[in-house]
Write a protein that holds these residues in place. Structure first.
Motif, short mmCIF file in Angstrom:
data_model
loop_
_atom_site.label_atom_id
_atom_site.label_comp_id
_atom_site.label_asym_id
_atom_site.label_seq_id
_atom_site.Cartn_x
_atom_site.Cartn_y
_atom_site.Cartn_z
N TYR A 21 0.81 -1.21 0.00
CA TYR A 21 0.00 0.00 0.00
C TYR A 21 0.84 1.26 0.00
O TYR A 21 1.89 1.33 0.63
N GLY A 22 0.30 2.26 -0.69
CA GLY A 22 0.84 3.61 -0.68
C GLY A 22 -0.24 4.58 -0.24
O GLY A 22 -1.24 4.18 0.37
N ALA A 23 -0.09 5.84 -0.60
CA ALA A 23 -1.00 6.89 -0.15
C ALA A 23 -2.43 6.72 -0.64
O ALA A 23 -3.37 7.16 0.03
N SER A 24 -2.62 6.09 -1.79
CA SER A 24 -3.97 6.01 -2.35
C SER A 24 -4.46 4.59 -2.57
O SER A 24 -5.42 4.37 -3.31
N GLY A 25 -3.81 3.62 -1.98
CA GLY A 25 -4.27 2.25 -2.11
C GLY A 25 -3.16 1.30 -2.49
O GLY A 25 -1.97 1.59 -2.28
N GLY A 46 0.83 13.75 -1.38
CA GLY A 46 0.28 13.62 -2.72
C GLY A 46 -0.85 14.60 -2.97
O GLY A 46 -1.48 15.11 -2.05
N ALA A 47 -1.08 14.88 -4.24
CA ALA A 47 -2.10 15.84 -4.66
C ALA A 47 -3.49 15.43 -4.20
O ALA A 47 -4.36 16.28 -3.97
N ASN A 48 -3.72 14.13 -4.02
CA ASN A 48 -5.03 13.64 -3.61
C ASN A 48 -5.46 14.16 -2.24
O ASN A 48 -6.64 14.19 -1.92
N LEU A 49 -4.50 14.56 -1.40
CA LEU A 49 -4.85 15.13 -0.09
C LEU A 49 -5.78 16.32 -0.25
O LEU A 49 -6.66 16.54 0.58
N LEU A 50 -5.59 17.08 -1.33
CA LEU A 50 -6.43 18.25 -1.56
C LEU A 50 -7.47 17.99 -2.63
O LEU A 50 -8.61 18.45 -2.53
N ALA A 51 -7.11 17.26 -3.68
CA ALA A 51 -8.04 17.00 -4.78
C ALA A 51 -9.16 16.06 -4.38
O ALA A 51 -10.28 16.18 -4.86
N SER A 53 -9.75 12.92 -5.16
CA SER A 53 -10.34 12.11 -6.22
C SER A 53 -10.55 10.66 -5.77
O SER A 53 -11.35 9.94 -6.36
N THR A 54 -9.82 10.24 -4.76
CA THR A 54 -10.03 8.95 -4.11
C THR A 54 -10.00 9.20 -2.60
O THR A 54 -9.45 10.21 -2.16
N PRO A 55 -10.57 8.31 -1.81
CA PRO A 55 -10.55 8.53 -0.36
C PRO A 55 -9.12 8.63 0.18
O PRO A 55 -8.23 7.91 -0.29
N ILE A 56 -8.92 9.52 1.15
CA ILE A 56 -7.59 9.65 1.75
C ILE A 56 -7.45 8.74 2.97
O ILE A 56 -6.35 8.55 3.47
N ILE A 88 -12.69 11.26 8.66
CA ILE A 88 -11.54 11.85 7.95
C ILE A 88 -11.89 12.09 6.48
O ILE A 88 -11.54 13.12 5.90
N ASN A 89 -12.57 11.15 5.85
CA ASN A 89 -12.91 11.29 4.43
C ASN A 89 -13.92 12.40 4.17
O ASN A 89 -14.06 12.84 3.03
N ASN A 90 -14.60 12.85 5.21
CA ASN A 90 -15.58 13.92 5.04
C ASN A 90 -15.14 15.22 5.69
O ASN A 90 -15.93 16.14 5.83
N LEU A 91 -13.87 15.32 6.05
CA LEU A 91 -13.33 16.49 6.73
C LEU A 91 -12.45 17.29 5.77
O LEU A 91 -11.68 16.71 5.00
N ASP A 92 -12.59 18.60 5.81
CA ASP A 92 -11.68 19.47 5.05
C ASP A 92 -10.37 19.54 5.83
O ASP A 92 -10.31 20.18 6.89
#
Length: 170
Positions: A21-25, A46-51, A53-56, A88-92
């Motif tokens: 596993y890495g940051a996005s799966g 990774g950019a996904n922290l802000l974007a 596009s997949t759950p963090i 966490i997935n629903n938190l800004d």
């Protein structure tokens, strides 16, 4: 648990059956594991922290290997793990993320995120509702295209029946 993480470069990984596993799966499968159980992974960079596009935040199970791009959290309760995952997935988290070109959620910032932990009974209710909702959404996402295709086929069948005429004898 983060201290147990170990990155392995692609060129030195030995292929195997254990998810890596890495940051996005899952990034790869390797021949060994460093974790065995149920854990919550939270993207570290990774950019996904802000974007988003997949759950963090995502749960992993069984024998796994985790690299240094995901924080590893262990909970005594599967319900609490799932509750925190939803939270966490629903938190800004943008105010906890540093770095410009490469966004990063370091351990100190992750630990500073206030997470309300209600009584276990309430967590169970919340998780059950969110699990049902997630199932419904996924069923719609998976089932709706199939249903649309079936209705389209049915429409074409009846259209062809209605527009096919037998020749009248003169």
């Amino acid at each position: 648990m983060d201290k147990l993480r170990k990155p392995v470069t692609a060129s030195t990984r030995i292929s195997g059956i254990y998810p890596y596993y890495g940051a996005s799966g899952v990034v790869d499968h390797v021949n060994n594991y460093i974790f065995d159980g149920s854990y919550l992974l939270i993207s570290e960079d990774g950019a996904n922290l802000l974007a988003r596009s997949t759950p963090i935040a995502f749960s992993i199970y069984g024998k796994t290997w985790v690299n240094n791009h995901a924080h590893v959290l262990h909970f005594n309760s599967d319900v609490t793990r799932k509750f925190v995952e939803y939270f966490i997935n629903n938190l800004d988290i943008s105010k906890y993320v540093s770095g410009g070109a490469q966004p990063k959620l370091n351990q100190k910032k992750l630990n500073s995120i206030p997470i309300p932990i209600p009584p276990l009974e309430l967590q169970e209710k919340i998780v059950a509702i969110l699990d049902r909702f997630e199932t419904l959404v996924n069923d719609l996402t998976n089932g709706l295209p199939a249903e649309i295709a079936a209705v389209k086929d049915q429409y074409e069948y009846y259209r062809n029946k209605l527009l096919t005429f037998k020749k009248l004898s003169a």
